[in-house]
Design a protein around this motif. Structure first.
Motif, PDB file in Angstrom:
ATOM      1  N   LEU A   8       0.840  -1.187   0.000  1.00  5.92           N
ATOM      2  CA  LEU A   8       0.000   0.000   0.000  1.00  5.92           C
ATOM      3  C   LEU A   8       0.875   1.237   0.000  1.00  5.92           C
ATOM      4  O   LEU A   8       1.933   1.259   0.623  1.00  5.92           O
ATOM      5  N   GLU A   9       0.403   2.266  -0.675  1.00  2.00           N
ATOM      6  CA  GLU A   9       1.021   3.588  -0.573  1.00  2.00           C
ATOM      7  C   GLU A   9      -0.026   4.488   0.057  1.00  2.00           C
ATOM      8  O   GLU A   9      -1.225   4.327  -0.188  1.00  2.00           O
ATOM      9  N   TRP A  10       0.434   5.417   0.871  1.00  2.00           N
ATOM     10  CA  TRP A  10      -0.513   6.315   1.526  1.00  2.00           C
ATOM     11  C   TRP A  10       0.033   7.724   1.600  1.00  2.00           C
ATOM     12  O   TRP A  10       1.221   7.955   1.570  1.00  2.00           O
ATOM     13  N   ASN A  11      -0.919   8.643   1.668  1.00  2.00           N
ATOM     14  CA  ASN A  11      -0.612  10.058   1.791  1.00  2.00           C
ATOM     15  C   ASN A  11      -0.842  10.464   3.244  1.00  2.00           C
ATOM     16  O   ASN A  11      -1.420   9.705   4.024  1.00  2.00           O
ATOM     17  N   GLN A  12      -0.386  11.634   3.592  1.00  2.00           N
ATOM     18  CA  GLN A  12      -0.574  12.128   4.950  1.00  2.00           C
ATOM     19  C   GLN A  12      -0.794  13.625   4.910  1.00  2.00           C
ATOM     20  O   GLN A  12      -0.682  14.256   3.863  1.00  2.00           O
ATOM     21  N   GLY A  16       2.427  17.290   8.396  1.00  2.00           N
ATOM     22  CA  GLY A  16       3.263  16.274   9.019  1.00  2.00           C
ATOM     23  C   GLY A  16       2.541  15.545  10.127  1.00  2.00           C
ATOM     24  O   GLY A  16       1.452  15.032   9.923  1.00  2.00           O
ATOM     25  N   LYS A  17       3.134  15.518  11.309  1.00  2.00           N
ATOM     26  CA  LYS A  17       2.551  14.769  12.418  1.00  2.00           C
ATOM     27  C   LYS A  17       1.368  15.459  13.074  1.00  2.00           C
ATOM     28  O   LYS A  17       0.723  14.901  13.951  1.00  2.00           O
ATOM     29  N   ASN A  18       1.047  16.667  12.660  1.00  2.64           N
ATOM     30  CA  ASN A  18      -0.155  17.344  13.141  1.00  2.64           C
ATOM     31  C   ASN A  18      -1.319  16.923  12.257  1.00  2.64           C
ATOM     32  O   ASN A  18      -1.807  17.671  11.423  1.00  2.64           O
ATOM     33  N   PHE A  19      -1.736  15.672  12.433  1.00  2.49           N
ATOM     34  CA  PHE A  19      -2.755  15.086  11.576  1.00  2.49           C
ATOM     35  C   PHE A  19      -4.058  15.870  11.637  1.00  2.49           C
ATOM     36  O   PHE A  19      -4.520  16.234  12.720  1.00  2.49           O
ATOM     37  N   GLU A  20      -4.634  16.092  10.476  1.00  3.38           N
ATOM     38  CA  GLU A  20      -5.907  16.786  10.402  1.00  3.38           C
ATOM     39  C   GLU A  20      -7.045  15.877  10.839  1.00  3.38           C
ATOM     40  O   GLU A  20      -8.066  16.331  11.308  1.00  3.38           O
ATOM     41  N   ASN A  21      -6.860  14.585  10.677  1.00  6.54           N
ATOM     42  CA  ASN A  21      -7.870  13.605  11.044  1.00  6.54           C
ATOM     43  C   ASN A  21      -7.204  12.598  11.981  1.00  6.54           C
ATOM     44  O   ASN A  21      -6.461  11.726  11.529  1.00  6.54           O
ATOM     45  N   PHE A  26      -2.938   8.320   8.033  1.00  5.52           N
ATOM     46  CA  PHE A  26      -2.443   8.015   6.683  1.00  5.52           C
ATOM     47  C   PHE A  26      -3.598   7.514   5.834  1.00  5.52           C
ATOM     48  O   PHE A  26      -4.314   6.595   6.217  1.00  5.52           O
ATOM     49  N   GLU A  27      -3.744   8.114   4.655  1.00  4.91           N
ATOM     50  CA  GLU A  27      -4.839   7.748   3.752  1.00  4.91           C
ATOM     51  C   GLU A  27      -4.285   6.985   2.549  1.00  4.91           C
ATOM     52  O   GLU A  27      -3.393   7.466   1.852  1.00  4.91           O
ATOM     53  N   ILE A  28      -4.819   5.795   2.318  1.00  8.83           N
ATOM     54  CA  ILE A  28      -4.358   4.953   1.214  1.00  8.83           C
ATOM     55  C   ILE A  28      -4.638   5.646  -0.114  1.00  8.83           C
ATOM     56  O   ILE A  28      -5.756   6.094  -0.374  1.00  8.83           O
ATOM     57  N   ILE A  29      -3.584   5.707  -0.952  1.00  7.88           N
ATOM     58  CA  ILE A  29      -3.723   6.315  -2.280  1.00  7.88           C
ATOM     59  C   ILE A  29      -3.375   5.328  -3.395  1.00  7.88           C
ATOM     60  O   ILE A  29      -3.574   5.638  -4.572  1.00  7.88           O
ATOM     61  N   GLN A  30      -2.877   4.151  -3.023  1.00 11.61           N
ATOM     62  CA  GLN A  30      -2.554   3.164  -4.052  1.00 11.61           C
ATOM     63  C   GLN A  30      -2.516   1.768  -3.427  1.00 11.61           C
ATOM     64  O   GLN A  30      -1.997   1.588  -2.323  1.00 11.61           O
ATOM     65  N   ILE A  31      -3.092   0.814  -4.147  1.00 10.41           N
ATOM     66  CA  ILE A  31      -3.016  -0.591  -3.761  1.00 10.41           C
ATOM     67  C   ILE A  31      -2.329  -1.335  -4.897  1.00 10.41           C
ATOM     68  O   ILE A  31      -2.746  -1.237  -6.048  1.00 10.41           O
ATOM     69  N   LYS A  57      -3.859  16.841  -1.099  1.00  7.95           N
ATOM     70  CA  LYS A  57      -2.618  17.353  -1.690  1.00  7.95           C
ATOM     71  C   LYS A  57      -1.498  16.376  -1.365  1.00  7.95           C
ATOM     72  O   LYS A  57      -1.321  15.984  -0.215  1.00  7.95           O
ATOM     73  N   ILE A  58      -0.737  15.991  -2.380  1.00  6.64           N
ATOM     74  CA  ILE A  58       0.336  15.020  -2.167  1.00  6.64           C
ATOM     75  C   ILE A  58       1.402  15.619  -1.248  1.00  6.64           C
ATOM     76  O   ILE A  58       1.849  16.749  -1.460  1.00  6.64           O
TER      77      ILE A  58
END
Length: 126
Positions: A8-12, A16-21, A26-31, A57-58
């Protein structure tokens, strides 16, 4: 029994570590996956880009590590649709094989945030 080698690839968050959610750092962007049969022979491939709904945004580090750019991210498909295709592709009896413990945790987080069934996830081997 199918053995699924999964990556899996994921975006964030761009922050950085100040996650909005907080529920989904980490949100999956590719399987990407390869299916092996009972003789460990490659039988099928699965690859899909996913358009994010949280981290649209990547992240610059994600782009550096994966080569995925903003255009590719924008052209991804809906997470629900991709998960349904992936689930069907995996079949009823499967074991996931991964490089490290992160893929299973991140897949579970993404499924739960989207309120999707997790019962098909089955066994994972690191």
């Amino acid at each position: 029994m199918n053995y699924i080698i999964l990556d899996l690839e994921w975006n964030q968050s761009a922050k950085g570590k100040n996650f909005e959610n907080k529920e989904l750092p980490f949100e999956i962007i590719q399987i990407g996956a390869v299916k092996l049969d009972e003789n460990f022979e490659v039988s099928e491939y699965f690859a899909a880009d996913i358009k994010p709904v949280f981290y649209r945004k990547i992240h610059k580090k994600v782009k550096e590590l994966t080569g995925i750019d903003q255009k590719q991210l924008n052209n991804g498909k809906d997470f629900l649709a991709i998960v349904e295709k992936f689930k069907a592709w995996c079949g009823d009896e499967h074991i996931f094989l991964t490089w490290g413990p992160d893929d299973s945790r991140i897949m579970m987080q993404n499924l739960l945030v989207h309120k999707l069934d997790t019962s098909w996830m089955g066994k994972w081997i690191n």
